[in-house]
Design a protein around this motif. Structure first.
Motif, PDB file in Angstrom:
ATOM      1  N   VAL A 237      -8.103  -2.584  -3.331  1.00 31.85           N
ATOM      2  CA  VAL A 237      -7.755  -1.293  -2.737  1.00 31.85           C
ATOM      3  C   VAL A 237      -8.353  -0.169  -3.577  1.00 31.85           C
ATOM      4  O   VAL A 237      -8.943   0.783  -3.052  1.00 31.85           O
ATOM      5  CB  VAL A 237      -6.233  -1.130  -2.630  1.00 31.85           C
ATOM      6  N   THR A 238      -8.224  -0.288  -4.889  1.00 32.66           N
ATOM      7  CA  THR A 238      -8.787   0.716  -5.798  1.00 32.66           C
ATOM      8  C   THR A 238     -10.304   0.794  -5.643  1.00 32.66           C
ATOM      9  O   THR A 238     -10.880   1.895  -5.613  1.00 32.66           O
ATOM     10  CB  THR A 238      -8.437   0.367  -7.250  1.00 32.66           C
ATOM     11  N   LEU A 241     -11.309   2.740  -2.551  1.00 28.19           N
ATOM     12  CA  LEU A 241     -11.196   4.182  -2.751  1.00 28.19           C
ATOM     13  C   LEU A 241     -12.351   4.713  -3.596  1.00 28.19           C
ATOM     14  O   LEU A 241     -12.934   5.769  -3.299  1.00 28.19           O
ATOM     15  CB  LEU A 241      -9.864   4.513  -3.422  1.00 28.19           C
ATOM     16  N   GLU A 253      -7.664   4.596  -9.155  1.00 24.41           N
ATOM     17  CA  GLU A 253      -6.360   3.966  -9.385  1.00 24.41           C
ATOM     18  C   GLU A 253      -5.270   5.035  -9.508  1.00 24.41           C
ATOM     19  O   GLU A 253      -4.159   4.877  -8.980  1.00 24.41           O
ATOM     20  CB  GLU A 253      -6.418   3.123 -10.661  1.00 24.41           C
ATOM     21  N   LYS A 256      -4.553   6.430  -6.040  1.00 24.36           N
ATOM     22  CA  LYS A 256      -3.804   5.453  -5.237  1.00 24.36           C
ATOM     23  C   LYS A 256      -2.323   5.468  -5.588  1.00 24.36           C
ATOM     24  O   LYS A 256      -1.454   5.503  -4.698  1.00 24.36           O
ATOM     25  CB  LYS A 256      -4.383   4.054  -5.450  1.00 24.36           C
ATOM     26  N   LYS A 257      -2.020   5.419  -6.877  1.00 20.96           N
ATOM     27  CA  LYS A 257      -0.628   5.342  -7.311  1.00 20.96           C
ATOM     28  C   LYS A 257       0.141   6.627  -7.031  1.00 20.96           C
ATOM     29  O   LYS A 257       1.316   6.585  -6.656  1.00 20.96           O
ATOM     30  CB  LYS A 257      -0.571   5.020  -8.815  1.00 20.96           C
ATOM     31  N   GLY A 260      -1.152   7.736  -2.672  1.00 17.03           N
ATOM     32  CA  GLY A 260      -1.476   6.796  -1.615  1.00 17.03           C
ATOM     33  C   GLY A 260      -0.255   6.280  -0.877  1.00 17.03           C
ATOM     34  O   GLY A 260       0.874   6.318  -1.371  1.00 17.03           O
ATOM     35  N   SER A 291      -4.688   7.476   3.043  1.00 12.54           N
ATOM     36  CA  SER A 291      -3.947   6.288   3.458  1.00 12.54           C
ATOM     37  C   SER A 291      -4.700   5.488   4.511  1.00 12.54           C
ATOM     38  O   SER A 291      -4.530   4.269   4.613  1.00 12.54           O
ATOM     39  CB  SER A 291      -2.566   6.695   3.983  1.00 12.54           C
ATOM     40  N   ILE A 294      -6.654   3.095   2.588  1.00 11.01           N
ATOM     41  CA  ILE A 294      -5.847   2.071   1.921  1.00 11.01           C
ATOM     42  C   ILE A 294      -5.353   1.009   2.896  1.00 11.01           C
ATOM     43  O   ILE A 294      -5.362  -0.193   2.586  1.00 11.01           O
ATOM     44  CB  ILE A 294      -4.655   2.743   1.209  1.00 11.01           C
ATOM     45  N   LEU A 332       3.402   0.348  -3.975  1.00  4.65           N
ATOM     46  CA  LEU A 332       2.771   1.410  -3.195  1.00  4.65           C
ATOM     47  C   LEU A 332       3.653   1.769  -2.002  1.00  4.65           C
ATOM     48  O   LEU A 332       4.148   0.890  -1.295  1.00  4.65           O
ATOM     49  CB  LEU A 332       1.386   0.941  -2.713  1.00  4.65           C
TER      50      LEU A 332
END
Length: 441
Positions: A237-238, A241, A253, A256-257, A260, A291, A294, A332
């Motif tokens: 996923v990272t 992105l 990362e 995302k955290k 996301g 999103s 993701i 997530l």
């Protein structure tokens, strides 16, 4: 402290390495007295790719846990994940002499016969996990010792690992000055730490969403009955992105955290991020669009899990009563909701339970496997120790509810570059989440 047994779990993952030190108190309860987590080095998808770097990271993790606990670590239970772990179910049979009770040697003989299956010589058996026993055709027997019968049967779940990767993993641990008490399948450890009392009577799918892999365990009445590994995890996923937004992996990362979500409808509609690419140019992207990048990768993971179970055991909806998500990537926002949509089953996020001590440090989904290694070390039979449920406030909780976590957007620390966030309405998303949850209920 020396009066109580010390059990240490070493979870060696693709993105982090965690050491958890547990002390077994009187009555079998477990107190976590030490924890050490460091960024993983020298590992890829559950296998060692650089012996020296992996050894160094293991040593750092263990030393951090030792400093907290004041205990010198000498022996550890080590998690095993990745595609090199293979699993089969085998049937064993033992004849019992007439008018004699079944004893433990009879049970051992049935299990040993189940182990006598042809395996690739390059495989090393990690676990031999008995399921339920059958005595003279009577099914569903947990412990046949003391019963009468002439025919004892058992299905055994055998987990084996490729010898080469296991040898490399053992060498890294030994080079760090430790002895391996045993290897433990990652999905088994996660299940031991997260399955609740009610779920011990059901068939539940445990999905450990790690960085490089996603490990799957199907637990039937508390026994690991099927296991598999999907070679995709949170790192992918990272990477998506980073590729699409043209930013470094570290910043991807962080994005995302912090911002996301697994479902675009759960993203903050009023949040816009200002992204600075590697070339220095800037552009804006909404949390909704973030999103949308993701979701496809997470949906792919769940689809692959579903395909694996459908093909091996049958339709997921008919096989299991629920799904437990754990692992770092399970944190997530919206992951549980997406999984519920894909599996059509009740879903919850699983966290370690039934332990004492440093519970605030090891209470997250990302620590499930490392805590599970300690629990495995108590009995080494692949079952959750009964003492874990004695004073567990979650034991009476009805499983199956999705956990919806309120989104929190916080400013990054000064030392960590992060995209700028602009929001028009701080409460808008929370109101929508509450309304959505009311509709779902």
């Amino acid at each position: 402290m020396k009066d109580h047994p010390i059990i240490v779990g070493l979870d060696i993952g693709t993105t982090k390495i965690t050491t958890v030190i547990g002390e077994v108190a009187e009555g079998g309860s477990v107190d976590i007295i030490g924890e050490g987590s460091v960024l993983s080095e020298g590992m890829k998808r559950g296998s060692v790719v650089n012996l020296e770097r992996a050894t160094h990271a293991i040593r750092q993790s263990v030393q951090a846990a030792e400093r907290v606990s004041g205990v010198k670590v000498e022996r550890v239970f080590v998690s095993v994940a990745g595609n090199h772990a293979k699993a089969i179910t085998s049937h064993g049979l033992a004849a019992i002499r007439r008018n004699q009770e079944i004893n433990q040697p009879d049970v051992d003989r049935a299990i040993e016969n189940a182990r006598a299956v042809p395996l690739d010589p390059n495989l090393e058996i990690i676990h031999t996990l008995p399921q339920e026993y059958v005595v003279d055709g009577q099914e569903g027997i947990k412990s046949p010792v003391g019963m009468h019968g002439v025919r004892l049967e058992v299905d055994v779940h055998i987990v084996a690992g490729t010898a080469g990767p296991l040898l490399n993993l053992r060498r890294c641990v030994q080079e760090a000055g430790l002895q391996v008490d045993g290897f433990v399948l990652h999905a088994l450890a996660s299940g031991l730490a997260t399955l609740e009392a009610v779920e011990q009577m059901q068939t539940v799918i445990v999905v450990d969403m790690g960085g490089g892999t996603t490990d799957v365990g199907v637990f039937k009445r508390g026994n690991l009955a099927h296991s598999a590994c999907i070679p995709i995890g949170g790192e992918h996923v990272t990477a998506d992105l980073a590729q699409i937004l043209k930013i470094p992996l570290e910043e991807a990362e962080n994005v995302k955290k912090r911002y996301g979500a697994a479902l675009p409808e759960l993203a903050d509609q009023d949040l816009t991020l200002e992204i600075t690419t590697a070339s220095g140019s800037t552009h804006a992207i909404s949390a909704f669009e973030l999103s949308r990048i993701i979701k496809p990768r997470l949906a792919e993971i769940f689809s692959l899990i579903r395909d694996e179970i459908d093909h091996t055991l049958g339709p997921v909806e008919l096989v299991a009563q629920g799904v437990v998500l754990t692992g770092g990537a399970a944190q997530l926002r919206g992951v549980a909701e997406l999984a519920r949509d894909r599996f059509r089953l009740p879903v919850r996020v699983g966290k370690p339970r039934g332990i004492g001590g440093l519970t605030d440090i090891v209470s997250g989904p990302g620590q499930a496997a490392s805590v599970g290694l300690v629990l495995y070390g108590i009995g080494q039979d692949g079952k959750v120790p009964h003492s874990v449920f004695r004073h567990d406030p979650q034991a009476e909780k009805v499983p199956g509810l999705i956990e919806v976590t309120a989104p929190v957007v916080t400013a990054p620390p000064p030392s960590t570059p992060a995209p700028k966030a602009a929001r028009a309405d701080g409460e808008g998303l929370m109101d929508r989440v509450r309304n959505w949850f009311k509709d779902w209920m």
